[in-house]
Design an enzyme around this catalytic site. Structure first.
Site, PDB file in Angstrom:
ATOM      1  N   CYS A 210       0.846  -1.193   0.000  1.00 22.16           N
ATOM      2  CA  CYS A 210       0.000   0.000   0.000  1.00 22.16           C
ATOM      3  C   CYS A 210       0.878   1.238   0.000  1.00 22.16           C
ATOM      4  O   CYS A 210       2.111   1.161   0.012  1.00 22.16           O
ATOM      5  CB  CYS A 210      -0.926   0.002   1.213  1.00 22.16           C
ATOM      6  SG  CYS A 210      -0.039   0.109   2.784  1.00 22.16           S
TER       7      CYS A 210
ATOM      8  N   CYS B  48       3.447   1.531   2.715  1.00 21.28           N
ATOM      9  CA  CYS B  48       4.712   0.830   2.442  1.00 21.28           C
ATOM     10  C   CYS B  48       5.637   1.702   1.599  1.00 21.28           C
ATOM     11  O   CYS B  48       6.861   1.725   1.820  1.00 21.28           O
ATOM     12  CB  CYS B  48       4.444  -0.479   1.707  1.00 21.28           C
ATOM     13  SG  CYS B  48       3.429  -1.670   2.616  1.00 21.28           S
TER      14      CYS B  48
ATOM     15  N   ASP C  52       9.645  25.960 -32.797  1.00 22.29           N
ATOM     16  CA  ASP C  52      10.841  26.287 -33.552  1.00 22.29           C
ATOM     17  C   ASP C  52      10.524  25.980 -35.019  1.00 22.29           C
ATOM     18  O   ASP C  52       9.701  25.113 -35.315  1.00 22.29           O
ATOM     19  CB  ASP C  52      12.013  25.440 -33.055  1.00 22.29           C
ATOM     20  CG  ASP C  52      13.264  25.665 -33.876  1.00 22.29           C
ATOM     21  OD1 ASP C  52      13.685  26.822 -33.970  1.00 22.29           O
ATOM     22  OD2 ASP C  52      13.792  24.687 -34.425  1.00 22.29           O
TER      23      ASP C  52
ATOM     24  N   ASP D   6      13.764  20.664 -32.334  1.00 27.22           N
ATOM     25  CA  ASP D   6      14.357  19.452 -32.885  1.00 27.22           C
ATOM     26  C   ASP D   6      15.417  18.867 -31.968  1.00 27.22           C
ATOM     27  O   ASP D   6      16.033  17.858 -32.293  1.00 27.22           O
ATOM     28  CB  ASP D   6      14.950  19.708 -34.274  1.00 27.22           C
ATOM     29  CG  ASP D   6      15.990  20.826 -34.260  1.00 27.22           C
ATOM     30  OD1 ASP D   6      16.423  21.214 -33.155  1.00 27.22           O
ATOM     31  OD2 ASP D   6      16.366  21.296 -35.338  1.00 27.22           O
TER      32      ASP D   6
ATOM     33  N   ASP E  47      18.231  23.639 -29.420  1.00 24.94           N
ATOM     34  CA  ASP E  47      17.192  24.217 -28.589  1.00 24.94           C
ATOM     35  C   ASP E  47      17.246  23.756 -27.134  1.00 24.94           C
ATOM     36  O   ASP E  47      16.285  23.959 -26.389  1.00 24.94           O
ATOM     37  CB  ASP E  47      15.806  23.858 -29.167  1.00 24.94           C
ATOM     38  CG  ASP E  47      15.670  24.308 -30.614  1.00 24.94           C
ATOM     39  OD1 ASP E  47      16.155  25.391 -30.927  1.00 24.94           O
ATOM     40  OD2 ASP E  47      15.096  23.560 -31.413  1.00 24.94           O
TER      41      ASP E  47
END
Length: 789
Positions: free
Chosen positions: A29, A32, A478, A677, A681
């Site tokens: 659970c 835990c 871009d 790409d 960037d």
């Protein structure tokens, strides 16, 4: 002159962090999960720990060389969570075999649990058929049979739950097992006391611990099966790498291979530079390049593209893709953890451990949940035994369990004693509480969502990304390689002087891999021009290239870069430059020996679906903007084709300025995604609220982008946003259900409906509701597999 002694450096040494992964067992659970995270965080040298209940995996960021990985596993094992360090060598044969072994063991355990659970429930029901008016079955209706059944149930299938629950309580880490174990033992002891001390006039209810245990095991079996289905996508990714390969030990003639030179060996033993044969119908075993042969390769398992791609000598191959038609010879270039498939698997595994911020409330509650339930159970017992039966004396006469077969059939029932009633209500509270639903709400949705995305070539980094996508209001594109095809061509050339400008520029540009440079070099090669020797070549990222040809400095780059060095285009070329820019061309400016020498117009075609994608994003309620380093005239020409207004276009922006532009948009209150790409960037992708990288062939994309799009399709941007929104909505639905279930179920179990309606939940029914809660959360997450956006 007295020289002062050199003071030692008192600055703290910054330790580099490494990430370790552990397979963690014994978690039941959310309590835990918190206990495991706490134990790991307390180990000296551990910076952070993230634990996933659904995948039973922990990722630990720790100081390199300070933490012994085996210490982490030993710490958890001693704390009641059997753990082992996960192999770090990538997709090795041992990894695949270990994964298959874990799957077999999990399936066998599920079958055993399911068999035991159904057996207990059936035997208990058969022993109580007389309550439905059915003649009693000899032996099965005897109270001593039910005593023996309950004793065996607790001693064999229930033993692990009781022992683990007690161990967790003693180690200050109570869990779901603690609640269930306490309820089982209490119900059993109360019934045993009633059996051996009949003068107490208590009711024997041995069926309750048996049914309670049966429903708990049934729920866990169903939950485990659902969790396995949820993780099926990741397991299928891991299984894409073939186990065996055909190694070529001798290569003389690629067209006529010597059969004796072929050796079959495990795929994880292949080394970079070795030659392999891949036959039709086999999977590509490593990343590499085709040397001989032609074929069709199905890459849908990685990119989501359903159509096979024609491949021939010189083309790249990716691990796990399917060679559909011809036999080929390839050379290995990346193996093991360096392959694209291994990186994808690692990215997906990382994504499944990153929680959504919306889960913080559930994590906070989960940390104290078990303690709270035990306190509530104790208060329930104290209230009803000391106060409730005095305030509502009628409950001893009217209380009936829901469902209660005796009451339904008018068989009547004896009044309950205050002690027995209080015990039953206390057990109900312990049985109905469900921390599992809280713990599974986020990880199962992320598990399914990221898995579905991976199958379609959409790699989403985690729950935090899903939540940020849900909050987006602006998408910035871009231009080059994103909105355009990324394969520009030279349109026109303007030059002054007798030199062949194309030849000089191509000679300098061949040292770079920018799309515009590739277009210029390709044009020179198409015209049969021989490239000139270049010395002292230097590249300034995003600005241009400098080189020396025939003792003259050649500058090739943007207008701004040349102007900063005092080089300005002459007046006579401005008209040509404006015309080219208005037609959507990108312009490459050239200076030789400190004087303007000309310009080359390069045009990159918009993708066919660019305008459609922009409009679809607007239909999703998002603003769209364009970001480019081109001149304003060029940017406006592109923007018009996309239906963008001038204020939605940011032109003449250098790579260094892109990140600051993202920050400026964020300062206005916008939540911004940048689609790039992944080459130039990286800073802007990191600055944006959500960075998306197309064409994830570069390591930089994988390192900086929040969403990596393996396919070369703009529609994947829409798919990633829709999938992120759908997954986040599932997380919210799961959390609402998990909290709502406990908020409603616990008061009912504690007897809120008892005074007015006389409804008393049977502990077995309460356990059934608890199991249903966990299973419903996982099942709701599995509905994401129907996602078709």
């Amino acid at each position: 002159m007295q020289v002062s002694p050199v003071q030692p450096d008192t600055q703290p040494q910054v330790q580099s962090l490494e990430t370790l992964a552990l397979d963690v067992g014994g978690m039941k659970c959310a309590g835990c999960v918190k206990a495991v995270e706490r134990k790991l965080s307390q180990v000296p040298g551990v910076a952070s720990a993230k634990v996933n209940l659904a995948t039973e995996m922990a990722t630990v960021a720790c100081e390199a060389g300070v933490v012994n990985p085996e210490t982490l596993a030993q710490t958890l094992t001693e704390g009641g969570f059997p753990s082992q360090l996960r192999r770090q060598e990538g997709l090795s044969l041992a990894d695949l075999e270990a994964t298959e072994e874990r799957q077999r063991e999990a399936q066998q355990q599920q079958q055993r649990q399911l068999g035991v659970a159904l057996g207990l429930i059936i035997l208990s029901v058969l022993g109580h058929l007389q309550m439905l008016g059915v003649p009693p079955i000899p032996g099965l209706s005897n109270i001593w049979f039910h005593f023996a059944l309950a004793s065996l149930a607790l001693a064999i299938p229930g033993r692990e739950i009781i022992v683990e629950g007690a161990r967790g309580l003693l180690k200050n880490a109570p869990s779901m097992n603690t609640l269930v174990g306490f309820g089982l033992v209490t119900a059993y002891l109360a019934s045993t006391a009633a059996l051996f001390f009949p003068n107490l006039a208590w009711e024997c209810f041995f069926e309750e611990p048996v049914m309670l245990l049966g429903f708990v095991l049934l729920g866990r079996s169903l939950e485990s099966r659902a969790r396995n289905r949820a993780s099926a996508s990741l397991k299928s990714l891991v299984g894409l790498q073939p186990k065996m390969v055909h190694l070529l030990t001798e290569i003389e003639d690629l067209q006529q291979l010597n059969p004796e030179s072929l050796v079959d060996l495990p795929a994880d033993q292949v080394r970079v530079g070795e030659y392999l044969q891949v036959r039709a119908g086999e999977k590509i075993p490593v990343d590499g390049e085709i040397l001989a042969g032609e074929t069709l390769v199905n890459e849908s398992m990685l990119t989501g593209e359903s159509l096979p791609i024609a491949k021939g000598p010189g083309d790249r191959l990716t691990t796990g893709t399917l060679n559909q038609s011809g036999s080929i010879i390839m050379q290995a270039q990346r193996t093991g953890k360096d392959t694209a498939l291994a990186q994808i698997v690692g990215l997906v595994e990382e994504a499944q451990t990153r929680k959504a911020p919306v889960q913080r409330l559930a994590d906070t509650v989960a940390g104290y949940f078990t303690y709270g339930i035990m306190t509530l159970a104790a208060l329930t017992f104290v209230f009803w035994y000391g106060i409730g039966v005095n305030l509502f004396p009628q409950v001893l006469e009217t209380a009936h369990e829901f469902p209660n077969l005796a009451h339904v059939h008018g068989m009547g029932q004896a009044p309950l004693s205050p002690l027995l009633l209080s015990l039953k209500l206390m057990i109900d509270v312990l049985a109905i509480a469900c921390p599992c639903a809280l713990g599974l709400a986020t990880p199962t949705a992320i598990l399914v969502g990221t898995g579905v995305g991976a199958e379609r070539g959409l790699l989403i980094r985690g729950g935090d990304v899903l939540e940020r996508v849900h909050q987006l209001d602006t998408v910035v594109f871009d231009k080059t390689g994103t909105l355009t095809t990324g394969h520009p061509q030279v349109s026109e050339i303007w030059q002054r002087g007798p030199r062949n400008l194309l030849q000089w520029v191509a000679s300098v540009e061949r040292q770079t891999n920018h799309p515009l440079a590739e277009a210029i070099v390709s044009r020179a090669q198409a015209e049969g021009l021989s490239l000139l020797p270049v010395s002292d070549s230097q590249t300034e990222v995003g600005l241009g290239v400098r080189g020396m040809i025939e003792s003259q400095v050649v500058l090739v780059g943007s207008r701004l870069w040349l102007e900063k060095q005092g080089i300005v285009p002459e007046t006579g070329v401005e008209g040509w430059l404006d015309t080219m820019a208005c037609q959507g061309n990108s312009l490459v400016y050239v200076a030789i020996a400190g004087e303007f020498a000309g310009a080359i117009a390069v045009r990159d075609q918009l993708r066919e679906d660019a305008a459609e994608t922009v409009q679809a994003l607007r239909d999703l309620g998002l603003q769209v903007q364009l970001l480019t380093g081109d001149r304003p005239e060029t940017a406006q020409a592109i923007g018009q084709q996309l239906g963008l207004s001038p204020h939605e276009i940011m032109a003449q922006v250098t790579p260094q300025e892109k990140a600051s532009r993202m920050a400026q948009l964020q300062e206005t209150g916008l939540r911004v995604a940048l689609v790039g790409d992944g080459i130039n960037d990286a800073p802007a992708l990191a600055q944006a609220d959500v960075g998306m990288a197309l064409n994830a062939g570069t390591d930089v994309a994988v390192e900086t982008a929040d969403i990596v799009l393996m396919g070369d399709r703009l529609e994947d941007i829409l798919g990633s946003i829709r999938l992120s929104r759908a997954t986040f909505n599932k997380i919210r639905q799961n959390l609402i259900w998990a909290f709502g279930y406990n908020l409603v179920g616990l008061p009912v179990a504690a007897g809120v409906l008892l005074p007015k309606f006389g409804i008393l939940l049977d502990p077995a029914v309460a356990a059934g509701f608890m199991a249903l809660s966990s299973v419903s959360v996982v099942t709701n997450s599995l509905l994401l597999r129907r996602f078709d956006g």
